[in-house]
Design a protein around this motif. Structure first.
Motif, PDB file in Angstrom:
ATOM      1  N   VAL A 243      -7.768   4.088  -0.149  1.00  0.00           N
ATOM      2  CA  VAL A 243      -8.740   3.016   0.090  1.00  0.00           C
ATOM      3  C   VAL A 243      -9.345   2.550  -1.225  1.00  0.00           C
ATOM      4  CG1 VAL A 243     -11.007   2.524   1.080  1.00  0.00           C
ATOM      5  CG2 VAL A 243      -9.242   3.589   2.486  1.00  0.00           C
ATOM      6  N   TRP A 244      -9.611   3.489  -2.126  1.00  0.00           N
ATOM      7  CA  TRP A 244     -10.156   3.081  -3.418  1.00  0.00           C
ATOM      8  C   TRP A 244      -9.156   2.210  -4.180  1.00  0.00           C
ATOM      9  CZ3 TRP A 244     -10.320   5.544  -8.724  1.00  0.00           C
ATOM     10  CH2 TRP A 244     -11.341   4.980  -9.506  1.00  0.00           C
ATOM     11  N   SER A 259     -15.844   8.615   0.115  1.00  0.00           N
ATOM     12  CA  SER A 259     -15.596   9.829   0.884  1.00  0.00           C
ATOM     13  C   SER A 259     -14.560   9.519   1.963  1.00  0.00           C
ATOM     14  CB  SER A 259     -16.888  10.323   1.536  1.00  0.00           C
ATOM     15  OG  SER A 259     -17.311   9.396   2.535  1.00  0.00           O
ATOM     16  N   ILE A 260     -14.044  10.560   2.596  1.00  0.00           N
ATOM     17  CA  ILE A 260     -13.061  10.352   3.662  1.00  0.00           C
ATOM     18  C   ILE A 260     -13.664   9.512   4.777  1.00  0.00           C
ATOM     19  CG2 ILE A 260     -11.661  11.506   5.416  1.00  0.00           C
ATOM     20  CD1 ILE A 260     -11.445  13.887   3.461  1.00  0.00           C
ATOM     21  N   GLN A 261     -14.907   9.806   5.128  1.00  0.00           N
ATOM     22  CA  GLN A 261     -15.547   9.040   6.195  1.00  0.00           C
ATOM     23  C   GLN A 261     -15.799   7.602   5.769  1.00  0.00           C
ATOM     24  OE1 GLN A 261     -16.027  10.132   9.440  1.00  0.00           O
ATOM     25  NE2 GLN A 261     -16.301   7.910   9.658  1.00  0.00           N
ATOM     26  N   TYR A 266     -14.306   1.924   6.195  1.00  0.00           N
ATOM     27  CA  TYR A 266     -13.832   0.718   5.520  1.00  0.00           C
ATOM     28  C   TYR A 266     -12.589   0.168   6.206  1.00  0.00           C
ATOM     29  CZ  TYR A 266     -12.246  -2.320   1.684  1.00  0.00           C
ATOM     30  OH  TYR A 266     -11.839  -3.392   0.929  1.00  0.00           O
ATOM     31  N   LEU A 267     -11.719   1.071   6.632  1.00  0.00           N
ATOM     32  CA  LEU A 267     -10.455   0.655   7.222  1.00  0.00           C
ATOM     33  C   LEU A 267     -10.606   0.041   8.611  1.00  0.00           C
ATOM     34  CD1 LEU A 267      -7.989   3.493   6.168  1.00  0.00           C
ATOM     35  CD2 LEU A 267      -8.054   1.126   5.352  1.00  0.00           C
ATOM     36  N   GLN A 268     -11.744   0.219   9.233  1.00  0.00           N
ATOM     37  CA  GLN A 268     -11.955  -0.371  10.560  1.00  0.00           C
ATOM     38  C   GLN A 268     -11.846  -1.887  10.516  1.00  0.00           C
ATOM     39  OE1 GLN A 268     -15.688   1.050  12.088  1.00  0.00           O
ATOM     40  NE2 GLN A 268     -14.926   3.118  12.498  1.00  0.00           N
ATOM     41  N   ASN A 269     -12.166  -2.453   9.369  1.00  0.00           N
ATOM     42  CA  ASN A 269     -12.132  -3.915   9.234  1.00  0.00           C
ATOM     43  C   ASN A 269     -11.006  -4.392   8.312  1.00  0.00           C
ATOM     44  OD1 ASN A 269     -14.552  -4.210  10.803  1.00  0.00           O
ATOM     45  ND2 ASN A 269     -15.707  -3.529   8.997  1.00  0.00           N
ATOM     46  N   GLU A 270     -10.041  -3.520   8.056  1.00  0.00           N
ATOM     47  CA  GLU A 270      -8.959  -3.859   7.146  1.00  0.00           C
ATOM     48  C   GLU A 270      -7.603  -3.690   7.829  1.00  0.00           C
ATOM     49  OE1 GLU A 270      -9.030  -5.004   3.979  1.00  0.00           O
ATOM     50  OE2 GLU A 270     -11.215  -5.137   4.062  1.00  0.00           O
ATOM     51  N   ASP A 271      -6.634  -4.411   7.325  1.00  0.00           N
ATOM     52  CA  ASP A 271      -5.259  -4.262   7.787  1.00  0.00           C
ATOM     53  C   ASP A 271      -4.662  -3.018   7.133  1.00  0.00           C
ATOM     54  OD1 ASP A 271      -2.630  -4.401   8.504  1.00  0.00           O
ATOM     55  OD2 ASP A 271      -2.273  -6.403   7.691  1.00  0.00           O
ATOM     56  N   LYS A 272      -4.431  -1.983   7.909  1.00  0.00           N
ATOM     57  CA  LYS A 272      -3.974  -0.712   7.345  1.00  0.00           C
ATOM     58  C   LYS A 272      -2.591  -0.814   6.701  1.00  0.00           C
ATOM     59  CE  LYS A 272      -6.728   2.110  10.488  1.00  0.00           C
ATOM     60  NZ  LYS A 272      -6.749   3.169  11.523  1.00  0.00           N
TER      61      LYS A 272
END
Length: 338
Positions: A243-244, A259-261, A266-272
């Motif tokens: 993510v960073w 952090s992991i959390q 952050y990924l909840q609103n991103e295209d994984k």
């Protein structure tokens, strides 16, 4: 196989720069105890989340807190500096820490265009002049400045009994050819290159011209790896780095390694799927999985040594990753031989 560590001194979201640098020193201590061959620290300038702008300062701190692991720069960004000054600094380190110092040389700017202008004049011209600068540095380190050289009357004092070992770092055919022509050991940054590393290293070996008697080509390949007891745990720990990396590509990430959390939020609103491009260049898994991929890369690249860079939010997770890799590759191999 030899294993080594490349540290970029990343700052986690809950750390100060000072805390991150202390953790880098502790990582070097852990690496020494685990049997890693060398610990190199990178040079970056005004890049959010990276704490080390002066490897030479950190190496004095790390060298004083370790006793046998080789220490070095990964890399001195030579176009910013006069070769004579670099030789003075690393000669002094080699006096303080005999037979332990590497001087890794690179040509990247290490920061933005604005930083490059603040650091040095005519950077691009100095990049083009890199072969001459490397040669000058070697003259000063080896204490073999020829009589016709404009600085023939100066010595890069103090002169150590054993000079620092020079390496050229790169990610391209151009750097490999320069290393071969100058008779330098070569470190290929696989973790930040999309080129055919195997072909580049083969070209280096084929063109190698020893600058001293009995010298042979030496190759380090640097990879990103994150290891944990289970694949699931490793995937979790790696989220911070992934993510960073994504944040930095988007011009974000100023708060440092999440952090992991924080990464999951952050990924909840991103295209994984955006992470996949970053993930492709990383080794993530349990000890057996990481060992297999590292050994495969060593064979593929015909490397003498594998250097590992690991970015995690938690210093404990980082040291654990290096510990598991060392136990699986270094310690198991010794047990099998005995």
């Amino acid at each position: 196989m030899r294993l080594s560590i490349l540290d970029q001194a990343p700052i986690s979201s809950n750390q100060s720069a000072g805390e991150a640098l202390v953790e880098s020193m502790k990582l070097a201590q852990a690496g020494e105890n685990l049997g890693y061959t060398r610990f190199w620290i990178a040079e970056h300038h005004d890049l959010p989340g990276l704490a080390c702008s002066a490897p030479e300062v950190m190496l004095g701190y790390i060298g004083a807190n370790t006793s046998k692991i080789r220490i070095g720069s990964g890399a001195v960004l030579l176009p910013h500096y006069k070769p004579y000054k670099v030789a003075e600094v690393y000669n002094m380190l080699a006096v303080l820490f005999p037979n332990r110092v590497d001087v890794g040389i690179g040509r990247a700017p290490g920061g933005s265009a604005e930083v490059t202008n603040a650091l040095s004049d005519n950077f691009l011209q100095q990049v083009w002049n890199m072969p001459n600068s490397v040669q000058d540095l070697l003259h000063f380190i080896d204490n073999t400045v020829p009589p016709e050289h404009p600085h023939a009357k100066v010595t890069a004092a103090p002169v150590p009994t054993l000079p620092p070992t020079p390496w050229l770092l790169g990610t391209s055919k151009k750097s490999a050819i320069l290393a071969a022509e100058k008779g330098l050991a070569y470190a290929f940054g696989q973790f930040m290159s999309d080129q055919d590393g195997a072909a580049i290293i083969e070209q280096y070996r084929n063109h190698f011209q020893p600058r001293k008697q009995n010298e042979v080509p030496q190759v380090i390949v640097t990879v990103t790896a994150i290891c944990a007891e289970t694949t699931e745990k490793a995937e979790d720990v790696a989220l911070s780095s992934l993510v960073w990396g994504l944040q930095r590509k988007k011009g974000e990430g100023q708060k440092g390694v999440p952090s992991i959390q924080e990464a999951k939020d952050y990924l909840q609103n991103e295209d994984k799927t955006l992470l996949e491009g970053i993930r492709e260049s990383m080794i993530i898994g349990n000890p057996q999985q990481v060992k297999k991929r590292v050994e495969n890369l060593q064979v593929r690249y015909n490397a003498d040594e594998m250097m590992i860079v690991t970015i995690t939010h938690s210093p404990e997770d980082k040291i654990k990753s290096y510990k598991l890799i060392a136990e699986e590759i270094l310690h198991n191999s010794k047990e099998q031989v005995s």
